[in-house]
Scaffold this active site. Structure first.
Site, PDB file in Angstrom:
ATOM      1  N   ASP A 131       2.021  14.263  14.441  1.00 13.94           N
ATOM      2  CA  ASP A 131       2.433  14.126  13.037  1.00 13.94           C
ATOM      3  C   ASP A 131       1.212  14.062  12.132  1.00 13.94           C
ATOM      4  O   ASP A 131       1.130  13.223  11.251  1.00 13.94           O
ATOM      5  CB  ASP A 131       3.318  12.891  12.877  1.00 13.94           C
ATOM      6  CG  ASP A 131       4.108  12.908  11.566  1.00 13.94           C
ATOM      7  OD1 ASP A 131       4.228  13.991  10.952  1.00 13.94           O
ATOM      8  OD2 ASP A 131       4.586  11.842  11.146  1.00 13.94           O
TER       9      ASP A 131
ATOM     10  N   LEU B 237       0.826  -1.221   0.000  1.00  9.40           N
ATOM     11  CA  LEU B 237       0.000   0.000   0.000  1.00  9.40           C
ATOM     12  C   LEU B 237       0.849   1.256   0.000  1.00  9.40           C
ATOM     13  O   LEU B 237       0.415   2.299  -0.463  1.00  9.40           O
ATOM     14  CB  LEU B 237      -0.910   0.009   1.232  1.00  9.40           C
ATOM     15  CG  LEU B 237      -2.056  -0.988   1.215  1.00  9.40           C
ATOM     16  CD1 LEU B 237      -2.691  -1.085   2.605  1.00  9.40           C
ATOM     17  CD2 LEU B 237      -3.111  -0.584   0.192  1.00  9.40           C
TER      18      LEU B 237
END
Ligand code: ATP
Ligand code: MG
Length: 456
Positions: free
Chosen positions: A133, A16
């Site tokens: 993040d 992915l």
């Protein structure tokens, strides 16, 4: 790893994506007949005990968040070659990064997606976790059974936490999404850091570009003429360099974005909820602010600098040329495999951003306390690939005793020592001390640093 392979009981279907610390695979859980995403720590990090522990503790943290707005973790494990992995919910509709790769989004859609990401961050904050993040590639999209799109936060500051495993990197987070306080030592991070990053995500979805450095952000209406001034104000408020001027918490930002999305699409405005509590003040602050660098230059050829952590409990003396950067806000002993928590720690070095790479040139010291667990056993388990292991010796000083393990001739020429200490006096505190010292040239400074170390 090809398609016939398995990770544990999960059959790999395809890759992915790959990030800074690992690769994410789409896999099938044949037992449950479901698709899952499996993140495997990259080989070059897997030998680092601190990094792998951090990787797994992030998985546990994701699990603990337990919110439908945060990607679920189902399982953790280890490949036969030792690489750890965790198995998570598969988000089948890509990420916000994929969406914006095709250009700016319609404004109401951009506002709603950003609001949903903000709701996810708010759920984390209420669980006492600051993401640190938030960026488009960490905001995943999945299709609910009724066809609507769900927005899921992933990674929980994974990249950052990994980079600072051992509590060491100053400038963490991703450029453009990173608030100024995340790039400066000792300032402490709270939920408003995520508000900044969420503002950057909204800005990018609307303008198609990542905002410039904090304080230099180009007003979005210059990039997207015709944009509602209220939308611009909302984004710029999230992107304030001074966090006191930002939205007080992610929930307030989400409320504002939802209102604007309603207004923008011609739907009636929803009244904003009155927030009695500024959640930012109520969330657990992961980094504790404070300045710990006290210059106490001593006479002599190699001046020593006294450095203290934010709690004031740890004091070290280091050569002045090591003391360029300081991180004083504590650590999670979980990175070493000790019971997780938040305990006093400091790192001082000439370049903390390079600390996590054993082959880089850096001079510095990390000291972390741990009241629980067995520091000695964890230090015994540390290894540094790419360095020559020189062995272990016992160490006894006025205040501490313990062991020092040494590595030299690391790729890049440096040396590393890892020490596990306990107070020399039986009556002293229960604190065990973990010390990592890095040198890229010159003699081993371990004895000198340990002899001057004080913990109160
Ligand atoms: P960084 O290392 O800076 O976090 P990144 O977010 O792109 O960058 P990873 O978190 O390793 O790196 O993820 C790599 C890619 O895998 C992501 O960009 C995303 O496209 C995909 N991905 C990650 N988690 C999932 C998931 N649970 N479901 C579907 N795709 C995922
Ligand atoms: Mg990611």
């Amino acid at each position: 790893m090809h398609s016939a392979q398995r990770i544990g009981r999960y059959r790999i279907e395809r890759c992915l994506g790959t990030g800074a610390f690992g690769t994410v695979w789409l896999a099938r859980d044949d037992d449950l007949d479901a698709q899952v995403a499996v993140k495997v720590l990259a080989e070059n990090w897997a030998h680092r005990l601190d990094v792998r522990e951090r990787f797994l503790s992030e998985a546990r943290m994701l699990r603990r968040a337990g919110s439908p707005r945060v990607v679920q973790v189902y399982d953790i494990g280890e490949l036969p070659d030792g690489r750890p992995y965790f198995v998570m919910e598969y988000a089948d509709a890509g990420t916000l990064a994929d969406l914006v790769a095709d250009g700016p989004l319609p404004v109401p859609e951009a506002l709603r997606l950003t609001a949903l990401a903000a709701r996810g961050a708010h759920a984390l904050h209420e669980a006492g976790i600051v993401h640190r993040d938030v960026k488009p590639s960490n905001v995943l999209l999945s299709t609910a059974p009724d066809g609507t799109r769900r927005v899921l936060l992933a990674d929980l500051g994974l990249a950052k936490s990994l980079a600072e495993a051992s509590g060491l990197t100053l400038a963490a987070g991703s450029a453009g999404y990173r608030p100024p306080e995340q790039a400066s030592p000792g300032s402490g991070i709270d939920a408003r850091a995520d508000v900044y990053s969420l503002g950057a995500v909204g800005y990018e979805l609307i303008t198609g570009v990542v905002p410039a450095e904090p304080g230099d952000v180009v007003p979005p209406r210059r990039l997207r003429p015709g944009l509602d001034a209220a939308v611009e104000r909302a984004l710029l408020r999230a992107l304030e360099a001074d966090r006191a001027k930002r939205w007080p918490d992610a929930g307030a930002f989400a409320d504002a974005l939802e209102q604007l999305a309603g207004a923008d699409s011609g739907r009636p405005r929803r009244r904003g909820r009155v927030r009695l509590l500024a959640a930012a003040a109520a969330v657990t602050v992961l980094g504790v602010g404070g300045t710990g660098l006290a210059l106490a230059l001593r006479p002599g050829p190699a001046p020593q600098v006294r450095v203290a952590d934010a709690s004031g409990r740890i004091t070290v003396h280091v050569p002045a040329d090591w003391a360029r950067q300081l991180r004083d806000s504590g650590w999670d002993p979980g990175v070493l495999g000790l019971p997780a928590g938040h305990e006093p720690a400091l790192a001082v070095a000439d370049d903390l951003s390079r600390w996590q790479d054993p082959s880089s040139d850096v001079d510095g010291v990390f000291v972390g306390l741990s009241a629980r667990g067995d520091v000695r056993a964890r230090v015994d388990a540390v290894s540094h690939t790419g360095c020559h292991y020189d062995g272990e010796r016992s160490w006894t000083g006025e205040r501490f005793r313990g062991v020092v393990r040494s590595w030299s001739r690391c790729t890049g020429g440096g040396r590393i020592t890892e020490s596990a200490l306990v107070p020399a006096a039986a009556s002293a505190s229960r604190d065990q001390v973990y010390v990592q010292i890095r040198r890229h040239g010159g003699a081993d400074a371990t004895d000198r640093v340990l002899a001057a170390l004080r913990v109160s």
